[in-house]
Design a protein around this motif. Structure first.
Motif, PDB file in Angstrom:
ATOM      1  N   ALA A 505       2.449   4.624   8.389  1.00  0.00           N
ATOM      2  CA  ALA A 505       3.316   4.019   7.369  1.00  0.00           C
ATOM      3  C   ALA A 505       3.804   5.118   6.438  1.00  0.00           C
ATOM      4  CB  ALA A 505       2.544   2.973   6.586  1.00  0.00           C
ATOM      5  N   LEU A 506       4.924   4.854   5.771  1.00  0.00           N
ATOM      6  CA  LEU A 506       5.401   5.803   4.763  1.00  0.00           C
ATOM      7  C   LEU A 506       4.799   5.395   3.427  1.00  0.00           C
ATOM      8  CD1 LEU A 506       9.191   6.615   5.110  1.00  0.00           C
ATOM      9  CD2 LEU A 506       7.240   8.151   5.343  1.00  0.00           C
ATOM     10  N   VAL A 507       4.182   6.341   2.731  1.00  0.00           N
ATOM     11  CA  VAL A 507       3.545   6.007   1.461  1.00  0.00           C
ATOM     12  C   VAL A 507       4.020   6.959   0.370  1.00  0.00           C
ATOM     13  CG1 VAL A 507       1.496   5.142   2.651  1.00  0.00           C
ATOM     14  CG2 VAL A 507       1.520   7.496   1.838  1.00  0.00           C
ATOM     15  N   THR A 508       4.005   6.471  -0.848  1.00  0.00           N
ATOM     16  CA  THR A 508       4.398   7.295  -1.991  1.00  0.00           C
ATOM     17  C   THR A 508       3.156   7.955  -2.571  1.00  0.00           C
ATOM     18  OG1 THR A 508       6.098   5.656  -2.438  1.00  0.00           O
ATOM     19  CG2 THR A 508       5.592   7.219  -4.221  1.00  0.00           C
ATOM     20  N   VAL A 509       3.204   9.259  -2.752  1.00  0.00           N
ATOM     21  CA  VAL A 509       2.011   9.934  -3.271  1.00  0.00           C
ATOM     22  C   VAL A 509       1.982   9.854  -4.798  1.00  0.00           C
ATOM     23  CG1 VAL A 509       1.793  11.413  -1.252  1.00  0.00           C
ATOM     24  CG2 VAL A 509       3.022  12.269  -3.241  1.00  0.00           C
ATOM     25  N   GLU A 510       0.793   9.642  -5.307  1.00  0.00           N
ATOM     26  CA  GLU A 510       0.634   9.454  -6.748  1.00  0.00           C
ATOM     27  C   GLU A 510       0.466  10.759  -7.503  1.00  0.00           C
ATOM     28  OE1 GLU A 510      -2.598   6.973  -7.840  1.00  0.00           O
ATOM     29  OE2 GLU A 510      -1.452   5.137  -7.574  1.00  0.00           O
ATOM     30  N   GLN A 511       0.117  11.816  -6.774  1.00  0.00           N
ATOM     31  CA  GLN A 511      -0.020  13.099  -7.461  1.00  0.00           C
ATOM     32  C   GLN A 511       0.531  14.211  -6.573  1.00  0.00           C
ATOM     33  OE1 GLN A 511      -2.908  11.345  -5.744  1.00  0.00           O
ATOM     34  NE2 GLN A 511      -4.419  12.170  -7.160  1.00  0.00           N
ATOM     35  N   TYR A 521      -4.681  16.702   7.191  1.00  0.00           N
ATOM     36  CA  TYR A 521      -4.912  15.251   7.170  1.00  0.00           C
ATOM     37  C   TYR A 521      -5.684  14.950   5.899  1.00  0.00           C
ATOM     38  CZ  TYR A 521      -2.822  15.356  11.644  1.00  0.00           C
ATOM     39  OH  TYR A 521      -1.888  15.539  12.638  1.00  0.00           O
ATOM     40  N   HIS A 522      -4.909  14.660   4.869  1.00  0.00           N
ATOM     41  CA  HIS A 522      -5.460  14.510   3.525  1.00  0.00           C
ATOM     42  C   HIS A 522      -5.963  13.080   3.346  1.00  0.00           C
ATOM     43  CE1 HIS A 522      -5.278  16.027  -0.759  1.00  0.00           C
ATOM     44  NE2 HIS A 522      -5.577  14.741  -0.919  1.00  0.00           N
ATOM     45  N   ARG A 523      -7.232  12.961   2.989  1.00  0.00           N
ATOM     46  CA  ARG A 523      -7.834  11.634   2.859  1.00  0.00           C
ATOM     47  C   ARG A 523      -7.337  10.943   1.598  1.00  0.00           C
ATOM     48  NH1 ARG A 523      -9.607  16.157   4.738  1.00  0.00           N
ATOM     49  NH2 ARG A 523     -11.613  16.335   3.671  1.00  0.00           N
ATOM     50  N   ALA A 524      -6.985   9.681   1.741  1.00  0.00           N
ATOM     51  CA  ALA A 524      -6.418   8.977   0.592  1.00  0.00           C
ATOM     52  C   ALA A 524      -6.724   7.488   0.674  1.00  0.00           C
ATOM     53  CB  ALA A 524      -4.898   9.178   0.566  1.00  0.00           C
ATOM     54  N   ALA A 525      -6.653   6.875  -0.504  1.00  0.00           N
ATOM     55  CA  ALA A 525      -6.749   5.413  -0.560  1.00  0.00           C
ATOM     56  C   ALA A 525      -5.334   4.913  -0.792  1.00  0.00           C
ATOM     57  CB  ALA A 525      -7.665   4.989  -1.693  1.00  0.00           C
ATOM     58  N   ILE A 526      -4.837   4.107   0.123  1.00  0.00           N
ATOM     59  CA  ILE A 526      -3.500   3.566  -0.123  1.00  0.00           C
ATOM     60  C   ILE A 526      -3.620   2.097  -0.498  1.00  0.00           C
ATOM     61  CG2 ILE A 526      -2.305   5.260   1.304  1.00  0.00           C
ATOM     62  CD1 ILE A 526      -1.980   3.290   3.447  1.00  0.00           C
ATOM     63  N   GLY A 533       5.418  -2.033  -1.942  1.00  0.00           N
ATOM     64  CA  GLY A 533       5.395  -0.684  -1.374  1.00  0.00           C
ATOM     65  C   GLY A 533       3.962  -0.172  -1.272  1.00  0.00           C
ATOM     66  N   LEU A 534       3.814   0.975  -0.612  1.00  0.00           N
ATOM     67  CA  LEU A 534       2.482   1.551  -0.450  1.00  0.00           C
ATOM     68  C   LEU A 534       2.372   2.811  -1.294  1.00  0.00           C
ATOM     69  CD1 LEU A 534       2.091   1.217   3.424  1.00  0.00           C
ATOM     70  CD2 LEU A 534       1.000  -0.190   1.661  1.00  0.00           C
ATOM     71  N   VAL A 535       1.309   2.903  -2.075  1.00  0.00           N
ATOM     72  CA  VAL A 535       1.084   4.111  -2.863  1.00  0.00           C
ATOM     73  C   VAL A 535      -0.243   4.720  -2.448  1.00  0.00           C
ATOM     74  CG1 VAL A 535       2.466   3.492  -4.865  1.00  0.00           C
ATOM     75  CG2 VAL A 535       0.098   2.733  -4.734  1.00  0.00           C
ATOM     76  N   ILE A 582      -3.111   4.948   9.164  1.00  0.00           N
ATOM     77  CA  ILE A 582      -3.972   3.933   8.565  1.00  0.00           C
ATOM     78  C   ILE A 582      -5.312   3.889   9.309  1.00  0.00           C
ATOM     79  CG2 ILE A 582      -4.099   1.507   7.859  1.00  0.00           C
ATOM     80  CD1 ILE A 582      -1.597   2.930   6.810  1.00  0.00           C
ATOM     81  N   ILE A 583      -6.393   4.100   8.577  1.00  0.00           N
ATOM     82  CA  ILE A 583      -7.710   4.059   9.241  1.00  0.00           C
ATOM     83  C   ILE A 583      -8.601   2.944   8.699  1.00  0.00           C
ATOM     84  CG2 ILE A 583      -7.732   6.503   9.895  1.00  0.00           C
ATOM     85  CD1 ILE A 583      -9.562   7.025   7.503  1.00  0.00           C
ATOM     86  N   GLY A 584      -8.146   2.256   7.656  1.00  0.00           N
ATOM     87  CA  GLY A 584      -8.959   1.170   7.101  1.00  0.00           C
ATOM     88  C   GLY A 584      -8.071   0.034   6.648  1.00  0.00           C
ATOM     89  N   GLU A 585      -8.678  -0.955   6.016  1.00  0.00           N
ATOM     90  CA  GLU A 585      -7.905  -2.125   5.572  1.00  0.00           C
ATOM     91  C   GLU A 585      -7.060  -1.785   4.352  1.00  0.00           C
ATOM     92  OE1 GLU A 585      -9.141  -5.933   5.676  1.00  0.00           O
ATOM     93  OE2 GLU A 585      -9.680  -5.587   7.761  1.00  0.00           O
ATOM     94  N   LEU A 586      -5.887  -2.384   4.287  1.00  0.00           N
ATOM     95  CA  LEU A 586      -5.039  -2.174   3.114  1.00  0.00           C
ATOM     96  C   LEU A 586      -5.501  -3.094   1.993  1.00  0.00           C
ATOM     97  CD1 LEU A 586      -1.434  -1.907   4.557  1.00  0.00           C
ATOM     98  CD2 LEU A 586      -3.093  -0.126   4.076  1.00  0.00           C
ATOM     99  N   LYS A 587      -5.483  -2.563   0.777  1.00  0.00           N
ATOM    100  CA  LYS A 587      -5.869  -3.370  -0.379  1.00  0.00           C
ATOM    101  C   LYS A 587      -4.667  -3.484  -1.309  1.00  0.00           C
ATOM    102  CE  LYS A 587     -10.303  -3.655   0.593  1.00  0.00           C
ATOM    103  NZ  LYS A 587     -11.170  -2.493   0.514  1.00  0.00           N
ATOM    104  N   VAL A 588      -4.754  -4.471  -2.191  1.00  0.00           N
ATOM    105  CA  VAL A 588      -3.681  -4.636  -3.159  1.00  0.00           C
ATOM    106  C   VAL A 588      -4.029  -3.820  -4.400  1.00  0.00           C
ATOM    107  CG1 VAL A 588      -2.505  -6.310  -4.619  1.00  0.00           C
ATOM    108  CG2 VAL A 588      -3.088  -6.896  -2.270  1.00  0.00           C
ATOM    109  N   LEU A 589      -3.031  -3.155  -4.949  1.00  0.00           N
ATOM    110  CA  LEU A 589      -3.249  -2.335  -6.139  1.00  0.00           C
ATOM    111  C   LEU A 589      -3.540  -3.251  -7.314  1.00  0.00           C
ATOM    112  CD1 LEU A 589      -2.886   0.674  -7.055  1.00  0.00           C
ATOM    113  CD2 LEU A 589      -0.620   0.011  -7.804  1.00  0.00           C
ATOM    114  N   ASP A 590      -4.683  -3.032  -7.985  1.00  0.00           N
ATOM    115  CA  ASP A 590      -4.921  -3.895  -9.137  1.00  0.00           C
ATOM    116  C   ASP A 590      -4.395  -3.236 -10.403  1.00  0.00           C
ATOM    117  OD1 ASP A 590      -8.535  -3.425  -9.085  1.00  0.00           O
ATOM    118  OD2 ASP A 590      -6.887  -2.047  -9.057  1.00  0.00           O
TER     119      ASP A 590
END
Ligand code: ADP
Ligand code: MG
Length: 591
Positions: A505-511, A521-526, A533-535, A582-590
């Motif tokens: 997926a295309l994701v927006t990086v926060e930093q 392969y930079h580990r991240a929580a999206i 959208g995905l961040v 994507i290697i895990g479940e997607l969560k909603v940004l709280d």
């Protein structure tokens, strides 16, 4: 081409290389003079070329002067500059070795390691052809260290060509065998399997005319009016009295229509006209709904699924959502043909590695085994049977015994540790030399995970078994499991096409993310943000030893190598989009 050979220069280069590696003996440099030009061939790898040239460069002026017909004594009397100009020096690089481009930093040593092991100079390549894909070991060469030899005689740089992640994926896909077909019961255990056959409906669903609502079965042409209730049909098996025009029967949702009934009127569209004296039972009902159509509020036989309809296609995945299990169950499929899921063995290696739950505190040098629990968990959670192969010491015999046992028990072996350049890194030599296995790749241009190794080991008459020897560093082991092993397991389990690989997926990086010379392969929580959208948020320090970088990670951000991005950019600025696996479940940004 040469008018005169300059064997002294050749000896000089060989002598210098021999100090670096014994394989220099197999090198074939050429030097000499044509007309008045000195010609020297250097290996193609930058490191090898530099080492060779350095060993003779001081003598080149002398050689040039001689080639130009000058008197070498002039060197000592100041005439050298003029003669050098007249002579001209030509050095060619790489022309004598077509493999050199495969070796990033191997120098002469690694070039010629290939030359030797592929049959002592018998390798012959036409016209400077550069093979686009790395050579595999098909021609029987052994690249790994000979463990019986002295440490001083081992490779000082990896003899395995550095290949791209894409090439590595291709090799894995090529070498993984076709999936096996087995019969499995249709139950909760079927999740994660891929169907190996088309499944057709053996029965119709529904198998009888069924009511969609609670109400009254009627003959649809009867119209509004008061009718006697002559029967009741519940959602239960049993014989039903036929209904005639002018009669109605009470009916519940899902219950079979009495023979003769052609529609159902919802209870909301009726009124009680007459009840029994005790008020307990209906005798007559007024139908208020007019203009009923035939089969209104009725599910006709086979309207969901007819006998013989194609239910699920070969290749369909039985998902954890449950829909496919439900579909098979609805037509009474008791057993289906599916592709066998591979059984996966997980082995940790290293003298320093101790059981993770050992109570005593660690003594110096000991490291708790985090790779095995991690990988066993990941294998299991992906629906594959995992076999714990324990921890093997860094001793050739031990490793051999453990692997031999594993080969008889499991379909795929995953090991961690022992694949870099350390003298205790025994995996590659053991695979090649003890098990006669083929190492398809031993280095991948990626971070983390450079020494990731993939091999196949022949087993009796059976198809060769894949073995993934992942790096020991915990983050590397986990990343490379997801990137390479998981697709292989899926392929063995019958997944095809893009389904084999991790979803992207295309994701927006926060930093801001700093780029590396290797693709990372930079580990991240999206998370899914408010707009859908995905961040992506980095999990922090990305050192390969830090398993914490995998904590709460559900994605691997694919960061390009510095050399792949234009404009000398060294970072991805915050707010930019990158590809994420994507290697895990997607969560909603709280927020
Ligand atoms: N099972 C494991 N759990 C945690 N750390 C490990 C494990 N195996 C190896 N390591 C650590 O990873 C690092 C690299 O180990 P090494 O055997 O040299 O791996 P490789 O040569 O495959 O990169 C070392 O610090 C080692 O202690
Ligand atoms: Mg080790």
């Amino acid at each position: 081409m040469l008018d005169k050979t300059a064997s002294g220069l050749v000896h000089g280069m060989l002598a210098a290389s021999l100090k670096i590696t014994p394989f220099a003996i197999m090198s074939r440099p050429v030097a000499g003079v044509r007309r008045d030009t000195v010609i020297i061939t250097l290996p193609g790898s930058p490191k090898g070329a530099k080492e060779n040239l350095e060993s003779i460069i001081k003598l080149l002026p002398h050689a040039c002067i001689q080639a130009a017909g000058g008197d070498s004594r002039v060197i000592h009397s100041g005439g050298i500059k003029k003669l050098e100009k007249e002579a001209g020096v030509a050095a060619s690089s790489g022309a004598h070795d077509h493999h050199s481009h495969l070796y990033e930093s191997g120098g002469l040593a690694s070039d010629d390691a290939v030359g030797m092991t592929s049959g002592c100079g018998h390798h012959h390549h036409g016209g400077g052809h550069h093979a686009p894909t790395p050579r595999t070991q098909q021609d029987g060469e052994l690249r790994s260290n000979d463990l019986t030899g002295d440490v001083t005689r081992r490779h000082r740089s990896s003899p395995y060509p550095m290949i791209s992640v894409k090439e590595a994926h291709k090799l894995v896909a090529e070498k993984i065998s076709a999936p096996e077909v087995v019969k499995r019961k249709v139950d909760a255990g079927l999740v994660g399997y891929i169907l190996a056959e088309d499944v057709k409906a053996k029965e119709s669903v529904p198998a009888f005319r069924a009511s969609i609502v609670d109400g009254y079965a009627v003959v649809h042409t009867d119209g509004v009016g008061i009718y006697p209730v002559v029967g009741v049909s519940h959602a239960a098996p049993g014989e039903l009295k036929p209904l005639e025009s002018g009669q109605i029967a009470r009916i519940t949702t899902g219950a079979p229509l009495p023979p003769g009934a052609t529609a159902v009127v919802m209870v909301e569209d009726t009124r009680i006209a007459k009840a029994t004296d005790d008020g307990k039972e209906e005798l007559e009902i007024e139908i208020l709904a007019s203009g009923l159509t035939e089969l209104e509020n009725v599910r006709e036989i086979g309207s969901d699924m007819k006998t013989g309809d194609l239910l699920l296609r070969k290749g369909a995945e039985i998902t954890a959502v449950g829909g496919e299990v439900g579909l098979l169950a609805s037509v009474g499929a008791a057993e289906v043909a599916v592709y066998k899921k591979p059984v996966v063995g997980v082995l940790s290696t290293g003298d320093e590695i101790v059981q993770h739950d050992r109570a005593e505190s660690l003594s110096i040098g000991e490291v708790r085994d985090s790779n095995r629990p991690t990988l066993l968990a990941a294998v299991n959670a992906r629906g594959f049977e995992a076999v714990d192969l324990g921890i093997a010491k860094d001793q050739p015999g031990t490793l051999e015994d453990v692997l031999k046992d594993a080969l008889s028990k499991v379909d795929v072996i995953i090991t961690t540790g022992g694949v870099s350049m350390g003298e205790k890194d025994l995996l590659k030599p053991t695979i090649e030399r003890t098990f006669n296995g083929t190492i398809h790749f031993g280095r991948v241009a990626m971070k983390p995970g450079k020494p990731t190794t993939f091999a196949t080991i022949p087993v009796n008459d059976d198809i060769p078994k894949p073995i993934f020897s992942l790096p020991g560093n915990p983050a590397s082991a986990t990343v490379t499991f997801h990137l390479f092993v998981l697709p292989a397991l899926r392929q063995l389990a019958g997944f095809i096409g893009d389904d084999v690989h991790l979803a992207k997926a295309l994701v927006t990086v926060e930093q801001d993310l700093v780029l590396d010379p290797r693709p990372e392969y930079h580990r991240a929580a999206i998370r899914i943000d408010r707009s859908g959208g995905l961040v992506a948020r980095s999990t922090g320090g990305q050192r390969s030893s830090r398993i914490g970088s995998m904590e709460a990670a559900n994605a691997l951000l694919c960061l390009p190598a510095i050399s792949e991005v234009g404009d000398k950019r060294t970072r991805i600025p915050r707010g930019d989009k990158v590809e994420a696996l994507i290697i895990g479940e997607l969560k909603v940004l709280d927020v």
